[in-house]
Motif scaffolding. Structure first.
Motif, PDB file in Angstrom:
ATOM      1  N   GLN A   6       7.268  32.913  84.625  1.00 40.98           N
ATOM      2  CA  GLN A   6       6.460  32.359  83.530  1.00 40.98           C
ATOM      3  C   GLN A   6       5.016  32.330  84.009  1.00 40.98           C
ATOM      4  OE1 GLN A   6       8.271  28.519  82.999  1.00 40.98           O
ATOM      5  NE2 GLN A   6       9.614  29.257  81.379  1.00 40.98           N
ATOM      6  N   GLY A   7       4.093  32.458  83.055  1.00 36.58           N
ATOM      7  CA  GLY A   7       2.686  32.418  83.427  1.00 36.58           C
ATOM      8  C   GLY A   7       2.060  31.094  83.041  1.00 36.58           C
ATOM      9  N   GLY A   8       0.982  30.711  83.745  1.00 36.95           N
ATOM     10  CA  GLY A   8       0.301  29.470  83.400  1.00 36.95           C
ATOM     11  C   GLY A   8      -0.479  28.940  84.569  1.00 36.95           C
ATOM     12  N   GLY A   9      -0.731  27.624  84.540  1.00 33.21           N
ATOM     13  CA  GLY A   9      -1.456  26.989  85.632  1.00 33.21           C
ATOM     14  C   GLY A   9      -0.587  26.930  86.871  1.00 33.21           C
ATOM     15  N   ASP A  10      -1.199  26.762  88.015  1.00 36.84           N
ATOM     16  CA  ASP A  10      -0.514  26.556  89.280  1.00 36.84           C
ATOM     17  C   ASP A  10       0.122  27.826  89.870  1.00 36.84           C
ATOM     18  OD1 ASP A  10      -0.686  24.304  90.795  1.00 36.84           O
ATOM     19  OD2 ASP A  10       1.421  23.767  90.578  1.00 36.84           O
ATOM     20  N   THR A  48      -6.136  33.938  91.133  1.00 33.26           N
ATOM     21  CA  THR A  48      -7.370  34.054  90.351  1.00 33.26           C
ATOM     22  C   THR A  48      -7.029  34.573  88.962  1.00 33.26           C
ATOM     23  OG1 THR A  48      -7.675  36.325  91.053  1.00 33.26           O
ATOM     24  CG2 THR A  48      -8.808  34.655  92.345  1.00 33.26           C
ATOM     25  N   VAL A  49      -7.810  34.161  87.985  1.00 32.55           N
ATOM     26  CA  VAL A  49      -7.608  34.633  86.619  1.00 32.55           C
ATOM     27  C   VAL A  49      -8.936  35.133  86.073  1.00 32.55           C
ATOM     28  CG1 VAL A  49      -6.943  34.005  84.262  1.00 32.55           C
ATOM     29  CG2 VAL A  49      -5.760  32.968  86.204  1.00 32.55           C
ATOM     30  N   THR A  50      -8.968  36.341  85.554  1.00 35.14           N
ATOM     31  CA  THR A  50     -10.109  36.811  84.769  1.00 35.14           C
ATOM     32  C   THR A  50      -9.563  37.088  83.378  1.00 35.14           C
ATOM     33  OG1 THR A  50      -9.760  39.161  85.154  1.00 35.14           O
ATOM     34  CG2 THR A  50     -11.047  37.960  86.809  1.00 35.14           C
ATOM     35  N   MET A  51     -10.424  37.437  82.439  1.00 38.42           N
ATOM     36  CA  MET A  51      -9.935  37.667  81.085  1.00 38.42           C
ATOM     37  C   MET A  51      -9.078  38.927  81.009  1.00 38.42           C
ATOM     38  SD  MET A  51     -10.548  35.019  79.603  1.00 38.42           S
ATOM     39  CE  MET A  51      -9.814  35.445  78.019  1.00 38.42           C
ATOM     40  N   SER A 102      -4.750  38.784  86.288  1.00 37.41           N
ATOM     41  CA  SER A 102      -4.623  37.647  87.190  1.00 37.41           C
ATOM     42  C   SER A 102      -3.899  38.095  88.456  1.00 37.41           C
ATOM     43  CB  SER A 102      -3.809  36.530  86.538  1.00 37.41           C
ATOM     44  OG  SER A 102      -4.369  36.180  85.292  1.00 37.41           O
ATOM     45  N   THR A 103      -4.103  37.346  89.509  1.00 39.21           N
ATOM     46  CA  THR A 103      -3.297  37.580  90.717  1.00 39.21           C
ATOM     47  C   THR A 103      -2.478  36.325  90.966  1.00 39.21           C
ATOM     48  OG1 THR A 103      -5.109  36.788  92.088  1.00 39.21           O
ATOM     49  CG2 THR A 103      -4.934  39.181  91.758  1.00 39.21           C
ATOM     50  N   TRP A 104      -1.372  36.534  91.670  1.00 40.88           N
ATOM     51  CA  TRP A 104      -0.399  35.440  91.761  1.00 40.88           C
ATOM     52  C   TRP A 104      -0.585  34.591  92.999  1.00 40.88           C
ATOM     53  CZ3 TRP A 104      -0.079  36.370  87.213  1.00 40.88           C
ATOM     54  CH2 TRP A 104       0.378  37.557  86.657  1.00 40.88           C
ATOM     55  N   ASN A 105      -0.280  33.335  92.811  1.00 47.97           N
ATOM     56  CA  ASN A 105      -0.271  32.380  93.913  1.00 47.97           C
ATOM     57  C   ASN A 105       0.844  32.759  94.885  1.00 47.97           C
ATOM     58  OD1 ASN A 105      -0.667  30.123  95.501  1.00 47.97           O
ATOM     59  ND2 ASN A 105      -0.740  28.702  93.763  1.00 47.97           N
ATOM     60  N   GLN A 106       0.816  32.163  96.072  1.00 45.37           N
ATOM     61  CA  GLN A 106       1.858  32.434  97.061  1.00 45.37           C
ATOM     62  C   GLN A 106       3.152  31.700  96.677  1.00 45.37           C
ATOM     63  OE1 GLN A 106      -0.082  30.831 100.494  1.00 45.37           O
ATOM     64  NE2 GLN A 106       0.172  28.729  99.808  1.00 45.37           N
ATOM     65  N   LEU A 107       4.205  32.002  97.426  1.00 44.25           N
ATOM     66  CA  LEU A 107       5.477  31.295  97.239  1.00 44.25           C
ATOM     67  C   LEU A 107       5.288  29.843  97.665  1.00 44.25           C
ATOM     68  CD1 LEU A 107       8.167  33.719  98.731  1.00 44.25           C
ATOM     69  CD2 LEU A 107       7.739  33.189  96.320  1.00 44.25           C
TER      70      LEU A 107
END
Lengths: 149, 422
Positions: free
Chosen positions: B263-267, B271-274, B277-282
């Motif tokens: 799922q996508g969203g906060g946390d 980084t997010v651009t319009m 986005s790139t994903w956070n780590q595990l």
């Protein structure tokens, strides 16, 4: 408390079901299932010139669902299809506690105990819902089983 | 072999059930003026005061959103939340706490794997193997991903005699196209415990992964993912003394690293651009949005409680109750028990039917005596079909249940028999 649900009339219908089997001539067929508890009821009706002449039921399930189907078979014989529609609506709302008894309903009254056991209302209404759907379907030419989910 | 004896010989401390019972406020209550006998633990366990107080305390004095907070409360909440993850990781023998993904429960954990791993790894011709005795939550997600990817879902039939898994049959079914074997670790209907080490051994030969549905096993028996060698484990907090709405997916680090977000969203972002986005780590890649913080902390407290009792002691208590229940229920002529008779290969889940009483009627009469059991298909319709029944009654035990409660259960069943034969 239990005696309110399992009235003697209910247990009698459960142990000695009336009109078990299949109607001699099948003009209407209704199938109702409750996947949650595995209840399964088949109703077959013989209708002559708009009058219900014979109602039979078959299937398996809890005492409430089976007794209710047995009572249904006795209740609807002799009614016209229109009268049966009205009766089914009335009985369903009685089970849900939305209606009050204004006439002598015979054994149906014994089923009103389900009002105090909300999870069992669908057991009592299964046969009635199935037949209602079948009658509606036949008016529109569809054929689907009633499933209580 | 007297396996009961052999377990006791290991000098495992016996549970002090009287003391345990005092920890559960709900067990001090009455139902229909009768002491509550709660035998619906496979559906959800009750909660000890320790867990309730931990959650209450968190909401009363410690609540804030986790991660990125500069202020004291946020840092404290984050610390507790992440400590809970470490507790769970230790509890199931994971190598890293970031191999623990918080989910809403077992169902969401399996869906996460089916969608995220499945969309990246499945294609036409690939095969997923499940069994006939799975909970719907380990059937439907696989049906959905197979429909999306063109992969095929096959099921391992059960042994016709005792309804256990036939692992020889599993060996025959495996081909190089088998990508995943997803099996219950303990059946929620039959109680059967799966020999996962053997399943893993077979899977390794074929390069298949193994997912275990641990919803029933993790609360009741020691589970160590590293020792078992499984790739994924899904389980729920609320069946192991924790709150509802929190559960876990354990996944091996390298598998989780390769899987896309669910799922996508906060946390869950770095980084997010319009445009992208790139994903956070595990594990945060899989944890979009504000998580169930109180749930995780509550589950951490449940793990503390279970570890305080000792999972070997929990299993020994279950074994004792199982042996007792098998003989007690077998003494009632009208009762047929489904699943294995050997208490060593099963957990404390007993499905049974009464020859003369529908499970719902039986459940109703038992309820009037304060005995809570479950009646229905237990979200396992294919297994019901295999057993040739529409539904069963099910009694399931946990740490606070006693032999005298099993006596009460049997007495209530006998009295239901009399009620329906009068």
């Amino acid at each position: 408390m239990l005696d309110e649900l399992y009235k003697e009339i209910i247990l009698d219908h459960y142990k000695s079901p009336r009109n078990r089997g299949k109607a001699s001539k099948v003009d209407f067929h209704a199938h109702g299932v409750n996947p949650l508890c595995g209840d399964d009821i088949e109703l077959t009706l013989t209708v002559d010139r708009d009058i219900i002449e014979e109602v039979k039921f078959d299937g398996h399930g809890c005492s409430i669902s089976q007794a209710s189907a047995s009572i249904l078979t006795e209740t609807l014989v002799g009614l016209t299809l229109d009268q049966a529609h009205t009766k089914i609506e009335h009985v369903k709302s009685l089970f849900k506690g939305n209606d009050i008894v204004t006439e002598d309903l015979g054994d149906i009254e014994a089923l009103q105990g389900v009002r105090k056991f909300p999870v069992r209302i669908k057991c009592a209404t299964l046969a009635w819902n199935a037949l209602q759907l079948s009658l509606q379907n036949s008016a529109t030419g569809q054929s689907t089983a009633y499933s209580d989910e | 072999m007297d396996s009961h004896k052999s377990i006791q010989n290991l000098s495992i401390p016996e549970l002090d059930v009287d003391a345990v019972r005092k920890d559960f406020p709900i067990l001090q209550t009455t139902i229909h003026d009768k002491p509550l006998i709660y035998l619906d633990n496979a559906a959800s366990s009750q909660k000890p005061e320790f867990v309730i107080k931990t959650i209450n305390n968190y909401y009363s004095y410690e609540h804030s959103n986790v991660h990125r907070g500069i202020h004291h409360l946020s840092q404290q909440a984050t610390q507790q939340y992440e400590q809970a993850r470490e507790k769970v990781a230790n509890f199931i023998g994971a190598n890293h706490s970031h191999e623990i993904i918080w989910t809403r429960g077992t169902t969401e954990a399996i869906n996460l794997v089916a969608y995220s791993w499945g969309q990246n790894n499945l294609k036409q011709g690939d095969v997923i193997i499940i069994s006939t005795c799975e909970h719907h939550s380990n059937i439907v997600p696989w049906q959905l991903i197979c429909e999306l990817t063109g992969a095929t879902l096959r099921h391992l039939p059960l042994d016709s005699h005792d309804k256990s898994f036939n692992l020889n049959k599993l060996a025959e079914m495996l081909t190089p196209n088998t990508r995943m074997i997803a099996l219950t670790h303990m059946s929620n209907v039959l109680g059967t415990i799966t020999d996962l080490s053997k399943v893993v051994e077979l899977a390794r030969h074929n390069g298949s992964l193994v997912l275990a549905d641990g919803a029933q096993s993790v609360p009741h028996i020691p589970v160590n993912v590293a020792e078992l060698g499984i790739d994924f484990l899904a389980f729920s907090g609320h069946k192991m003394l924790g709150p509802t709405g929190i559960g876990c997916l354990y996944g091996r680090e390298e598998l989780l690293e390769d899987m896309p977000p669910y799922q996508g969203g906060g946390d869950m972002i770095e980084t997010v651009t319009m445009s992208q986005s790139t994903w956070n780590q595990l594990p945060y890649k899989f944890e979009a949005g504000t998580p169930n913080i109180a749930g995780a902390i509550g589950l951490g407290a449940a793990v503390d409680y279970l570890e305080h009792l000792g999972m070997e002691s929990v299993r020994a208590h279950s074994h004792k109750l199982n042996s007792y229940a098998i003989s007690a229920l077998s003494e009632i002529d009208q009762i047929s028990i489904y699943g294995p008779r050997n208490p060593s290969v099963r957990g404390g889940v007993f499905s049974f039917n009464h020859a003369d009483i529908h499970p719902h009627d039986l459940g109703q009469v038992l309820d009037s005596k304060g005995v809570a059991i479950r009646a229905g298909h237990h979200c396992a319709q294919p297994l019901m079909a295999e057993l040739g029944v529409g539904s069963t009654a099910r009694a399931s035990f946990y740490i606070y249940n006693t032999q005298s409660e099993i006596d009460e259960l049997c007495a209530a069943i006998k009295s239901a028999g009399e009620f329906f034969s009068k």
